[in-house]
Design an enzyme around this catalytic site. Structure first.
Site, PDB file in Angstrom:
ATOM      1  N   TYR A 100       0.799  -1.217   0.000  1.00 51.22           N
ATOM      2  CA  TYR A 100       0.000   0.000   0.000  1.00 51.22           C
ATOM      3  C   TYR A 100       0.837   1.275   0.000  1.00 51.22           C
ATOM      4  O   TYR A 100       0.269   2.376  -0.012  1.00 51.22           O
ATOM      5  CB  TYR A 100      -0.928   0.006   1.212  1.00 51.22           C
TER       6      TYR A 100
ATOM      7  N   HIS B 283      -4.606   6.223  -0.641  1.00 56.41           N
ATOM      8  CA  HIS B 283      -5.145   6.026   0.705  1.00 56.41           C
ATOM      9  C   HIS B 283      -4.095   6.209   1.795  1.00 56.41           C
ATOM     10  O   HIS B 283      -4.449   6.301   2.976  1.00 56.41           O
ATOM     11  CB  HIS B 283      -5.743   4.620   0.806  1.00 56.41           C
TER      12      HIS B 283
ATOM     13  N   TYR C 292      -4.960  -1.411   9.694  1.00 56.09           N
ATOM     14  CA  TYR C 292      -5.631  -1.184   8.419  1.00 56.09           C
ATOM     15  C   TYR C 292      -6.589  -0.018   8.610  1.00 56.09           C
ATOM     16  O   TYR C 292      -7.156   0.201   9.681  1.00 56.09           O
ATOM     17  CB  TYR C 292      -6.311  -2.426   7.851  1.00 56.09           C
TER      18      TYR C 292
ATOM     19  N   ASN D 149      -9.548   1.116   7.894  1.00 56.87           N
ATOM     20  CA  ASN D 149     -10.930   1.171   8.339  1.00 56.87           C
ATOM     21  C   ASN D 149     -11.103   0.920   9.836  1.00 56.87           C
ATOM     22  O   ASN D 149     -12.200   1.090  10.373  1.00 56.87           O
ATOM     23  CB  ASN D 149     -11.777   0.167   7.558  1.00 56.87           C
TER      24      ASN D 149
ATOM     25  N   ASP E 194      -6.600  11.107   3.515  1.00 62.27           N
ATOM     26  CA  ASP E 194      -6.908  11.390   2.123  1.00 62.27           C
ATOM     27  C   ASP E 194      -8.359  11.805   1.963  1.00 62.27           C
ATOM     28  O   ASP E 194      -9.244  11.289   2.639  1.00 62.27           O
ATOM     29  CB  ASP E 194      -6.628  10.158   1.262  1.00 62.27           C
TER      30      ASP E 194
END
Length: 232
Positions: free
Chosen positions: A44, A49, A94, A96, A121
């Site tokens: 990532y 993000h 992560y 969320n 973001d």
């Protein structure tokens, strides 16, 4: 717990920052907590993000703060900026589930939420445009939604919104935010990250309200052409 906080930061604080008329546990300068949202792992890195992570990394580097500790599910660092204690965190849950880390950190250090700023973001801003705000909702950002939930649904914390533009056409927003920027987009984001590090320092030295006033005026007319929101 406030006593623990005083012990933790007392070595950094000179006498001029401590009131002689009250006890140390009440008069110590409260730290700032800056939290950047993103996803852990090489997969990532440099994606849209993860610009919240990028922002914290840039600020840490500019202030010589090391982010090497693991603390409440976050990569964590602490230091002093112009005599003020600053805590930096990159939740590794992560994105969320970011609130699991941010909420625990704010609770552990007994910080009022007006001493917290979350960098993340934002697809509602053009690529490379920043906005500093003292409060607000979460829009479509599930990471910010998690933070609000773990702040007991209190929305009155600072947020540094980092514009990444909107997905083109019918593109799935979830796929869009997990992609990397193209050359032009990356250049704009890199420039914005440097500006954001300066803005975070201004938060420490001038306070959130004044920093937002100054920074948002500077950002207001940046990248006026709306089609840059469609950068890939």
């Amino acid at each position: 717990m406030r006593g623990k906080l005083w012990v933790r930061f007392a070595p950094f604080l000179s006498k001029r920052y401590v009131s002689s008329s009250s006890s140390p546990s009440c008069s110590a300068i409260q730290p700032w907590l800056f939290v950047g949202l993103g996803n852990p792992g090489e997969k990532y890195q440099s994606t849209r993000h993860n610009v919240g992570f990028d922002m914290i990394d840039a600020f840490a580097e500019s202030q010589n703060i090391s982010l090497t500790k693991n603390h409440f599910k976050a990569l964590f660092g602490e230091g002093m900026v112009d005599g003020v204690p600053v805590l930096l965190a990159k939740p590794q849950t992560y994105i969320n589930l970011s609130g699991e880390s941010a909420g625990a950190l704010a609770a552990y250090y007994k910080l009022p939420l007006h001493r917290v700023v979350v960098a993340y973001d934002d697809t509602d801003l053009p690529c490379g445009v920043l906005r500093l705000q003292p409060k607000g909702g979460y829009g479509r950002h599930n990471g910010l939604k998690s933070v609000i939930y773990h702040f007991r649904k209190n929305r009155e914390f600072g947020r540094l919104r980092i514009g990444i533009g909107r997905p083109p056409g019918q593109m799935d927003p979830k796929a869009f935010v997990l992609q990397k920027f193209n050359k032009t987009g990356r250049e704009r984001i890199d420039s914005a990250i440097k500006e954001g590090a300066d803005i975070l320092k201004m938060v420490v030295t001038k306070g959130l309200t004044e920093a937002a006033r100054v920074a948002n005026v500077d950002q207001k007319y940046k990248h006026l052409v709306s089609h840059d929101q469609q950068l890939l």
